[in-house]
Design an enzyme around this catalytic site. Structure first.
Site, PDB file in Angstrom:
ATOM      1  N   ASP A 106       0.872  -1.187   0.000  1.00 54.07           N
ATOM      2  CA  ASP A 106       0.000   0.000   0.000  1.00 54.07           C
ATOM      3  C   ASP A 106       0.906   1.233   0.000  1.00 54.07           C
ATOM      4  O   ASP A 106       2.137   1.100  -0.034  1.00 54.07           O
ATOM      5  CB  ASP A 106      -0.999  -0.008   1.170  1.00 54.07           C
ATOM      6  CG  ASP A 106      -2.312   0.684   0.762  1.00 54.07           C
ATOM      7  OD1 ASP A 106      -2.241   1.777   0.191  1.00 54.07           O
ATOM      8  OD2 ASP A 106      -3.394   0.122   0.999  1.00 54.07           O
ATOM      9  N   VAL A 154      -7.555  -2.158  -4.616  1.00 57.71           N
ATOM     10  CA  VAL A 154      -7.500  -0.757  -4.176  1.00 57.71           C
ATOM     11  C   VAL A 154      -8.887  -0.136  -4.339  1.00 57.71           C
ATOM     12  O   VAL A 154      -9.832  -0.794  -4.774  1.00 57.71           O
ATOM     13  CB  VAL A 154      -6.414   0.071  -4.940  1.00 57.71           C
ATOM     14  CG1 VAL A 154      -5.052  -0.578  -4.796  1.00 57.71           C
ATOM     15  CG2 VAL A 154      -6.763   0.281  -6.398  1.00 57.71           C
ATOM     16  N   VAL A 155      -8.988   1.140  -3.996  1.00 52.82           N
ATOM     17  CA  VAL A 155     -10.286   1.822  -4.025  1.00 52.82           C
ATOM     18  C   VAL A 155     -10.923   1.737  -5.423  1.00 52.82           C
ATOM     19  O   VAL A 155     -10.226   1.660  -6.441  1.00 52.82           O
ATOM     20  CB  VAL A 155     -10.102   3.289  -3.555  1.00 52.82           C
ATOM     21  CG1 VAL A 155      -9.265   4.071  -4.534  1.00 52.82           C
ATOM     22  CG2 VAL A 155     -11.402   3.983  -3.300  1.00 52.82           C
ATOM     23  N   GLU A 156     -12.270   1.714  -5.425  1.00 56.05           N
ATOM     24  CA  GLU A 156     -13.027   1.480  -6.663  1.00 56.05           C
ATOM     25  C   GLU A 156     -13.015   2.713  -7.577  1.00 56.05           C
ATOM     26  O   GLU A 156     -14.039   3.370  -7.790  1.00 56.05           O
ATOM     27  CB  GLU A 156     -14.453   1.073  -6.269  1.00 56.05           C
ATOM     28  CG  GLU A 156     -15.241   0.351  -7.324  1.00 56.05           C
ATOM     29  CD  GLU A 156     -14.792  -1.075  -7.591  1.00 56.05           C
ATOM     30  OE1 GLU A 156     -13.639  -1.441  -7.301  1.00 56.05           O
ATOM     31  OE2 GLU A 156     -15.599  -1.824  -8.141  1.00 56.05           O
ATOM     32  N   SER A 198     -15.523  -4.661  -7.770  1.00 55.97           N
ATOM     33  CA  SER A 198     -16.866  -5.236  -7.673  1.00 55.97           C
ATOM     34  C   SER A 198     -17.775  -4.712  -8.771  1.00 55.97           C
ATOM     35  O   SER A 198     -18.870  -5.242  -8.948  1.00 55.97           O
ATOM     36  CB  SER A 198     -17.471  -4.966  -6.295  1.00 55.97           C
ATOM     37  OG  SER A 198     -17.153  -3.703  -5.825  1.00 55.97           O
ATOM     38  N   HIS A 203     -13.156 -11.961  -7.629  1.00 58.28           N
ATOM     39  CA  HIS A 203     -13.936 -11.097  -6.731  1.00 58.28           C
ATOM     40  C   HIS A 203     -14.296 -11.837  -5.447  1.00 58.28           C
ATOM     41  O   HIS A 203     -15.007 -12.855  -5.480  1.00 58.28           O
ATOM     42  CB  HIS A 203     -15.187 -10.592  -7.458  1.00 58.28           C
ATOM     43  CG  HIS A 203     -15.956  -9.620  -6.659  1.00 58.28           C
ATOM     44  ND1 HIS A 203     -17.311  -9.620  -6.557  1.00 58.28           N
ATOM     45  CD2 HIS A 203     -15.536  -8.596  -5.857  1.00 58.28           C
ATOM     46  CE1 HIS A 203     -17.704  -8.649  -5.755  1.00 58.28           C
ATOM     47  NE2 HIS A 203     -16.643  -8.020  -5.317  1.00 58.28           N
ATOM     48  N   GLU A 244     -15.881 -15.092  -7.124  1.00 62.10           N
ATOM     49  CA  GLU A 244     -16.348 -15.002  -8.514  1.00 62.10           C
ATOM     50  C   GLU A 244     -15.122 -14.919  -9.414  1.00 62.10           C
ATOM     51  O   GLU A 244     -14.221 -14.113  -9.147  1.00 62.10           O
ATOM     52  CB  GLU A 244     -17.167 -13.724  -8.721  1.00 62.10           C
ATOM     53  CG  GLU A 244     -18.599 -13.805  -8.247  1.00 62.10           C
ATOM     54  CD  GLU A 244     -19.327 -12.475  -8.449  1.00 62.10           C
ATOM     55  OE1 GLU A 244     -20.392 -12.482  -9.072  1.00 62.10           O
ATOM     56  OE2 GLU A 244     -18.840 -11.440  -7.987  1.00 62.10           O
ATOM     57  N   ASN A 259     -22.880  -8.946  -6.883  1.00 59.56           N
ATOM     58  CA  ASN A 259     -23.171  -7.551  -6.546  1.00 59.56           C
ATOM     59  C   ASN A 259     -24.324  -7.000  -7.367  1.00 59.56           C
ATOM     60  O   ASN A 259     -25.079  -6.148  -6.900  1.00 59.56           O
ATOM     61  CB  ASN A 259     -21.939  -6.665  -6.757  1.00 59.56           C
ATOM     62  CG  ASN A 259     -21.084  -6.635  -5.511  1.00 59.56           C
ATOM     63  OD1 ASN A 259     -21.391  -7.292  -4.526  1.00 59.56           O
ATOM     64  ND2 ASN A 259     -20.003  -5.895  -5.542  1.00 59.56           N
TER      65      ASN A 259
HETATM   66  N1  CAA Z   1     -12.976 -11.792   9.782  1.00 58.09           N
HETATM   67  C1  CAA Z   1     -12.668 -13.092   9.825  1.00 58.09           C
HETATM   68  N2  CAA Z   1     -13.555 -14.063  10.114  1.00 58.09           N
HETATM   69  C2  CAA Z   1     -14.802 -13.678  10.418  1.00 58.09           C
HETATM   70  C3  CAA Z   1     -15.192 -12.327  10.428  1.00 58.09           C
HETATM   71  C4  CAA Z   1     -14.212 -11.366  10.076  1.00 58.09           C
HETATM   72  N3  CAA Z   1     -14.501 -10.066  10.024  1.00 58.09           N
HETATM   73  N4  CAA Z   1     -16.506 -12.256  10.770  1.00 58.09           N
HETATM   74  C5  CAA Z   1     -16.898 -13.511  10.991  1.00 58.09           C
HETATM   75  N5  CAA Z   1     -15.883 -14.371  10.760  1.00 58.09           N
HETATM   76  C6  CAA Z   1     -15.922 -15.824  10.864  1.00 58.09           C
HETATM   77  C7  CAA Z   1     -15.896 -16.230  12.325  1.00 58.09           C
HETATM   78  O1  CAA Z   1     -14.580 -16.378  12.793  1.00 58.09           O
HETATM   79  C8  CAA Z   1     -16.655 -17.551  12.279  1.00 58.09           C
HETATM   80  O2  CAA Z   1     -15.789 -18.601  11.851  1.00 58.09           O
HETATM   81  P1  CAA Z   1     -15.931 -20.099  12.454  1.00 58.09           P
HETATM   82  O3  CAA Z   1     -17.345 -20.532  12.208  1.00 58.09           O
HETATM   83  O4  CAA Z   1     -14.935 -20.882  11.660  1.00 58.09           O
HETATM   84  O5  CAA Z   1     -15.617 -19.971  13.900  1.00 58.09           O
HETATM   85  C9  CAA Z   1     -17.679 -17.366  11.169  1.00 58.09           C
HETATM   86  O6  CAA Z   1     -17.184 -16.291  10.351  1.00 58.09           O
HETATM   87  C10 CAA Z   1     -19.048 -17.016  11.707  1.00 58.09           C
HETATM   88  O7  CAA Z   1     -18.886 -15.831  12.493  1.00 58.09           O
HETATM   89  P2  CAA Z   1     -19.695 -15.505  13.806  1.00 58.09           P
HETATM   90  O8  CAA Z   1     -20.165 -16.781  14.447  1.00 58.09           O
HETATM   91  O9  CAA Z   1     -18.922 -14.541  14.636  1.00 58.09           O
HETATM   92  O10 CAA Z   1     -20.916 -14.645  13.335  1.00 58.09           O
HETATM   93  P3  CAA Z   1     -22.078 -14.997  12.364  1.00 58.09           P
HETATM   94  O11 CAA Z   1     -22.478 -16.414  12.380  1.00 58.09           O
HETATM   95  O12 CAA Z   1     -23.088 -13.962  12.665  1.00 58.09           O
HETATM   96  O13 CAA Z   1     -21.470 -14.704  10.891  1.00 58.09           O
HETATM   97  C11 CAA Z   1     -20.998 -13.352   9.047  1.00 58.09           C
HETATM   98  C12 CAA Z   1     -20.922 -13.479  10.545  1.00 58.09           C
HETATM   99  C13 CAA Z   1     -20.127 -14.412   8.387  1.00 58.09           C
HETATM  100  C14 CAA Z   1     -20.493 -11.962   8.670  1.00 58.09           C
HETATM  101  C15 CAA Z   1     -22.507 -13.548   8.609  1.00 58.09           C
HETATM  102  O14 CAA Z   1     -23.298 -12.615   9.294  1.00 58.09           O
HETATM  103  C16 CAA Z   1     -22.730 -13.370   7.125  1.00 58.09           C
HETATM  104  O15 CAA Z   1     -22.550 -14.289   6.339  1.00 58.09           O
HETATM  105  N6  CAA Z   1     -23.182 -12.153   6.706  1.00 58.09           N
HETATM  106  C17 CAA Z   1     -23.413 -11.829   5.309  1.00 58.09           C
HETATM  107  C18 CAA Z   1     -22.152 -11.233   4.755  1.00 58.09           C
HETATM  108  C19 CAA Z   1     -22.306 -10.821   3.315  1.00 58.09           C
HETATM  109  O16 CAA Z   1     -23.390 -10.754   2.754  1.00 58.09           O
HETATM  110  N7  CAA Z   1     -21.181 -10.505   2.661  1.00 58.09           N
HETATM  111  C20 CAA Z   1     -21.161 -10.037   1.299  1.00 58.09           C
HETATM  112  C21 CAA Z   1     -21.237  -8.551   1.291  1.00 58.09           C
HETATM  113  S1  CAA Z   1     -21.169  -7.895  -0.354  1.00 58.09           S
HETATM  114  C22 CAA Z   1     -19.528  -7.881  -0.722  1.00 58.09           C
HETATM  115  O17 CAA Z   1     -18.680  -8.221   0.033  1.00 58.09           O
HETATM  116  C23 CAA Z   1     -19.216  -7.438  -2.093  1.00 58.09           C
HETATM  117  C24 CAA Z   1     -18.186  -6.423  -2.263  1.00 58.09           C
HETATM  118  O18 CAA Z   1     -17.784  -6.254  -3.389  1.00 58.09           O
HETATM  119  C25 CAA Z   1     -17.686  -5.558  -1.175  1.00 58.09           C
END
Ligand code: CAA
Length: 405
Positions: free
Chosen positions: A33, A90-92, A119, A140, A152, A190
């Protein structure tokens, strides 16, 4: 080509997450970075996350140390010269990305694979900056990268099938599930996810109900987290960068919720800045003042809230993706389950198209028409849905819809 060393450009949330999973899978990683502090902050986030895995007994302490040793921080792009694969995160911003790819093109051997974690931006457009362009593609990841199983894989027009195969294999080696999608703004996940996340923002800014209620209702319907908490986790700044790109590409089907920009200007970027839609887990007075001003400007308030309002935006966009052959019906649904936790059964079967089949496609069509009339043309039902209904493909109740039962 055998990948041994991977370069990651960008030490933000996504870059750091990618470094984490790649190093954990046994690869040497260089993270770059523009300042030492940015790179070191990313490494300390990875260290914290690995410490949690040690505490949970998922990895032994020595493994944590070995993973960290495989990560080399740098602020010199030259240190990426001998990586077999470079992933940009990096930033979009298209211009910043194109500048970086031109520098990589001058620096690296012509067989280095160059990937972007964009994305929304065109892979085909970015591929044109490296020569030969056939070694460029989209990889992705989803936030949080260590937790979401999907990657992806997006070939541009020029990408060779060998490079796609190498990267599908690489994704499996870092314990992810790769799904191939065609190059279009938002790709597959997305493109389907953002109408839903955006609709939640519109419902919130219109005061359809309180933010807490929106998230609670969505979770009660089987989603792992509410869309507003998710927008805070992904970053309000990410929304500010990505929504206008999709609006420019797809027009009125992808309106840009004003709430993103207003929160951004109030310094409320989500989890990374301490507050976004939520402050300390709830919507505060400043948030309600922001939406009151938006309502005064737009004249739109107290609209109806239901979880269908959000999910149907996903369903309709999934039908667009199906007809444009961005991916198969199976892959569309699998990607939404693996990338965003869309509700599924014990075998992982679920997703927006299965959801529609379950509800009945005639019901889906009626509801979309209702929301089109009450909330606006972004709900205009895809013509394919009308054809399915007219032909008696009504979903699970008649054993045929988007899937056969
Ligand atoms: N970093 C690392 N690991 C993480 C984490 C983080 N920030 N957050 C959660 N985890 C891991 C935990 O360690 C845990 O692992 P194990 O089962 O192996 O112990 C697992 O994920 C489940 O976590 P939790 O039990 O603490 O919590 P949870 O069951 O509520 O899950 C979550 C958390 C995985 C975030 C869940 O809420 C989820 O799937 N949310 C939806 C997330 C989503 O939609 N993401 C896509 C967003 S769009 C995108 O990303 C596109 C883009 O271009 C930016």
């Amino acid at each position: 080509m055998e990948i041994r060393k991977v370069g990651i450009l960008g030490a933000g949330t996504m870059g750091g997450g990618i470094v984490h999973v790649v190093a954990q899978a046994g690869f040497q990683v260089v993270i770059l970075d523009i300042s030492d502090s940015l790179v070191n902050e990313a490494i300390s986030r990875i260290e914290k996350s690995l410490s949690k895995s040690v505490e949970k007994g998922k990895i032994p302490l020595q493994e944590k140390d070995q993973i960290l040793k495989r990560i080399k921080p740098t602020i010199r792009i030259e240190d990426l010269r001998d990586a077999e694969l470079i992933i940009e995160a990096v930033v979009e911003d298209l211009k910043s990305k194109l500048d970086l790819f031109r520098r990589l093109n001058d620096l690296c051997p012509s067989e280095t694979i160059v990937a972007s974690n964009t994305s929304t931006l065109s892979i085909t457009r970015m591929a044109a900056t490296v020569s030969p362009s056939e070694r460029f593609l989209g990889l992705h990841f989803f936030n949080p990268v260590p937790a979401m199983r999907l990657v992806e894989v997006i070939p541009g027009l020029q990408t060779s099938s060998e490079i796609v195969d190498t990267c599908m294999d690489f994704a499996k080696r870092i314990k992810k599930i790769p799904i191939k999608a065609q190059d279009c703004p938002g790709f597959l996940v997305n493109r389907i996810f953002m109408p839903y996340a955006g609709e939640a923002m519109l419902a919130a800014q219109e005061g359809a109900t309180r933010p807490e209620e929106i998230d609670k209702t969505v979770k009660q319907n089987g989603f792992p987290m509410g869309p507003l908490a998710l927008n805070d986790m992904v970053g309000i700044d990410v929304g500010v960068h990505t929504f206008p790109i999709l609006n420019e590409a797809y027009g009125e089907r992808f309106p840009v919720p004003l709430l993103f920009e207003r929160l951004f200007h109030a310094g409320r970027l989500g989890v990374k800045s301490g507050k976004g839609i939520y402050a300390n887990g709830k919507a505060d007075d400043e948030f309600f003042e922001i939406i009151r001003k938006i309502q005064d400007e737009t004249g739109i308030k107290n609209t109806e809230f239901s979880v269908e309002r959000l999910i149907l935006r996903q369903v309709n966009e999934a039908i667009y993706c199906l007809q444009e052959k961005i991916a198969t019906a199976d892959d569309i649904d699998r990607a939404m389950v693996l990338g965003t936790g869309f509700p599924c059964d014990g075998k992982g079967v679920g997703g927006p198209l299965h959801w529609a089949d379950e509800k009945g496609l005639d019901w889906v069509l009626d509801k979309l028409n209702y929301f089109k009339d009450t909330l606006g043309p972004r709900f205009w039902p895809h013509p394919l849905l009308k054809q399915y209904v007219a032909a008696g493909y009504l979903g699970k109740k008649v054993k045929k819809g988007f899937f056969q039962y």
